[in-house]
Design a protein around this motif. Structure first.
Motif, short mmCIF file in Angstrom:
data_model
loop_
_atom_site.label_atom_id
_atom_site.label_comp_id
_atom_site.label_asym_id
_atom_site.label_seq_id
_atom_site.Cartn_x
_atom_site.Cartn_y
_atom_site.Cartn_z
N PHE A 1 0.84 -1.20 0.00
CA PHE A 1 0.00 0.00 0.00
C PHE A 1 0.88 1.25 0.00
O PHE A 1 0.59 2.23 -0.70
CB PHE A 1 -0.91 0.01 1.22
N ALA A 2 1.95 1.21 0.78
CA ALA A 2 2.84 2.37 0.84
C ALA A 2 3.54 2.58 -0.49
O ALA A 2 3.76 3.72 -0.93
CB ALA A 2 3.85 2.20 1.95
N LYS B 1 2.66 1.34 -3.74
CA LYS B 1 1.87 1.57 -4.95
C LYS B 1 0.56 2.28 -4.70
O LYS B 1 -0.15 2.61 -5.65
CB LYS B 1 1.57 0.24 -5.64
N GLY B 2 0.20 2.44 -3.46
CA GLY B 2 -1.12 3.01 -3.18
C GLY B 2 -2.15 1.91 -3.00
O GLY B 2 -2.02 0.83 -3.58
N ARG C 1 2.94 7.00 5.25
CA ARG C 1 2.56 7.22 3.86
C ARG C 1 1.14 6.75 3.58
O ARG C 1 0.36 7.42 2.90
CB ARG C 1 3.52 6.48 2.92
N GLN D 1 -1.72 9.16 2.26
CA GLN D 1 -2.26 8.93 0.92
C GLN D 1 -3.76 8.67 0.94
O GLN D 1 -4.48 9.09 0.03
CB GLN D 1 -1.57 7.71 0.27
#
Lengths: 199, 199, 199, 199
Positions: free
Chosen positions: D16-17, D19-20, D105, D109
């Motif tokens: 997740f950090a 690539k989102g 992050r 995000q």
DNA sequence: AATGAATGAGACTTCATTCAT
DNA sequence: CATGAATGAAGTCTCATTCAT
């Protein structure tokens, strides 16, 4: 049969009747039965086997009165008239359905999709029923209480009328406009009149 | 309706009738229809929507003859006797079932599991049918051709007899012992006699 | 740029800002833009290319005032004091953000995930800005209006204070307790005092 | 929490950090965690639930030191000067970020896209933090160590300066020109000077 | 006997992209 | 240029079944 096993069967019967076999997951059954998922598969190797453990006996129970050993000998003598016989059978089966509506729904819903159930229903059971009932009907014919139609047709006409009554009863259970007594009498009167031999 | 869309519907009708809605996968439907799986979802957002696109019109088609605007006015006058009416309707619906047995199976199989279908069947359609047929039956009653039973009961008795005939016919389609002509006549004779008003 | 193209860009800007690039589908963009899905791909070969057509110019616009050719020569002379400069830049950028908040959000959201954007931001743009602003700051330092800290640090401190103000402003936009005038003055006072050279 | 569950969380945090959330697939997570994809969904019913299982505690951890029960009573007494307090908090949070940059992050995000996270951040946590820190700041104001600005503004100015430092640090981590000690001292000096009450 | 974590095949569904019209 | 039906890869999620405990 252990306690858990009974709970599994009971839960499965409810859910299969409610949502259909294919749409019911084993995890739902386990949850409702209050057992672990694995436990189901300890008793029934597959989901299908669980269905069969329910449906196969259900087929027998649905036709039970016609399978009794005494049916031919004892009952045959007992019923002096076709009307008596019809009333007895209808009363007996309707009361059975009231107590086992879920089993009935499962059998009816799944019969079209499971050839093994169909085979059981047809070959094993239906032949016995027809054979036994055939003797009974032949006697009623000889007594002039039934028309000279094939026994299969007479059975079909009786069964469809009674099933129609049972289904309507189920659908209208909560409706206040459903006068059960009258509907049942109308149905029986219809069948009896419809099966009156033409002079 | 594009060509692919028609192929999807056709494939879905076949498979739903064959294996049941829940047991049919969209990938199977796509394969049989010869389209990509994604194509199904371009036309029907969900599998359920695909079912409804089939079942909702099917409900209407099954009851079509009773919904015609002319039913009340024209047909009512046309049928001098209840027998004529019964024969016409039976012939019409049986020939329809022969051509649309899959649709019939789908509706019957899925009706218990889809409240929206039930609502459609009950509220919208059943009320129309009963209302219209009620008028017709009242007239036959006045003519002394039907007994003084509730119209709902008469409809039920007719429908169950005809459905019983249709189901038996379907099951015995390939059996050489099934004499269709005779079974149909027996069924009609049974209904007519059963509905003869007692002098 | 055709009308449809403009509508596509506008729709994409809104949706990317609202839901994020990855969570926005091209079909949604097409729907909101009122064009066919295929039309998007006629103008932008891929979804990523559409993003870049938005984000790359946005990076430039965000830093626009620092990129003007006149920035070094003209503006440098114009601002007698650092406070004048700071006030001018803040006013200009805040008013820009008010009109282009979506672009800002897109750049900030997507910068971490697109090395090409980062490269643009860093190499091409950041170097220009720092170089130009460096000259300006050196002059202010010589005038005793800025402390002897690295220009990068001073820029960072200014930018983070202003960004903090902008974000708080955005979050509290609808809150009645947000006194924008006061918050802005406080922020500027804080930066100015924080950057006062120690005697 | 089973071993596999821990591996799932760890893998999800990394991806997740990196690539989102929206751009990370559950199959990737499963692969990196070394588990079957189904295993993820045994523990977290949806992908979103997995995100929340990470992000919700992360929000709390990020603000942890301000939530300690002892914060008000103990620490308040402990810190004789605002500078001491600022240095302690900065050191603590920076070292936390060093160890938990991925969590940070993810929260940053995803915050804009998940109203439930925002609510948690705002209502529950921010109110507590502001309330507690407010008391502390009031005391520093009384001691003449902070200007008479709203506590919210002071917090914002501190946070934005520190966050700006943290982000720059992250971006320049590998750059040899980044003198961390000096940047940090500059930042703290800037904040302290910026918050010096005007005589 | 009972559990429930783990599995992986496969379910339904979405999506960026293509292409004939 | 514009369209929108069609695609198939890939996404999220479900499920019957297994197995170590």
């Amino acid at each position: 049969m252990t306690d858990k096993q009974a709970r599994i069967i009971e839960a499965a019967v409810q859910m299969f009747a409610e949502k259909g076999y294919a749409a019911t997951s084993t995890s739902e059954i386990a949850k409702r039965a209050g057992v672990a998922e694995g436990t189901i598969f300890r008793h029934y190797r597959t989901k299908k086997e669980l269905l069969m453990a329910i449906a196969a006996p259900a087929v027998v129970k649905l036709l039970a009165p016609f399978l009794l050993r005494e049916f031919r000998d004892v009952l045959q003598a007992e019923y002096a008239s076709f009307e008596q016989f019809l009333r007895a059978v209808v009363a007996n089966r309707i009361s059975f359905l009231d107590r086992n509506i879920s089993l009935f729904r499962i059998v009816v819903q799944e019969l079209p999709f499971h050839p093994d159930l169909q085979r059981q229903f047809r070959d094993i059971v239906l032949s016995q029923v027809l054979e036994r009932i055939g003797g009974l009907f032949d006697r009623f014919k000889a007594m002039g209480q039934l028309p000279d139609w094939p026994n299969g047709a007479i059975v079909r006409l009786c069964v469809s009328a009674v099933m129609g009554y049972a289904v309507a009863r189920m659908l209208n259970r909560s409706s206040p406009s459903w006068d059960d007594e009258r509907e049942r009498e109308t149905t029986i009167a219809f069948v009896l009149k419809g099966l009156t031999p033409s002079s």
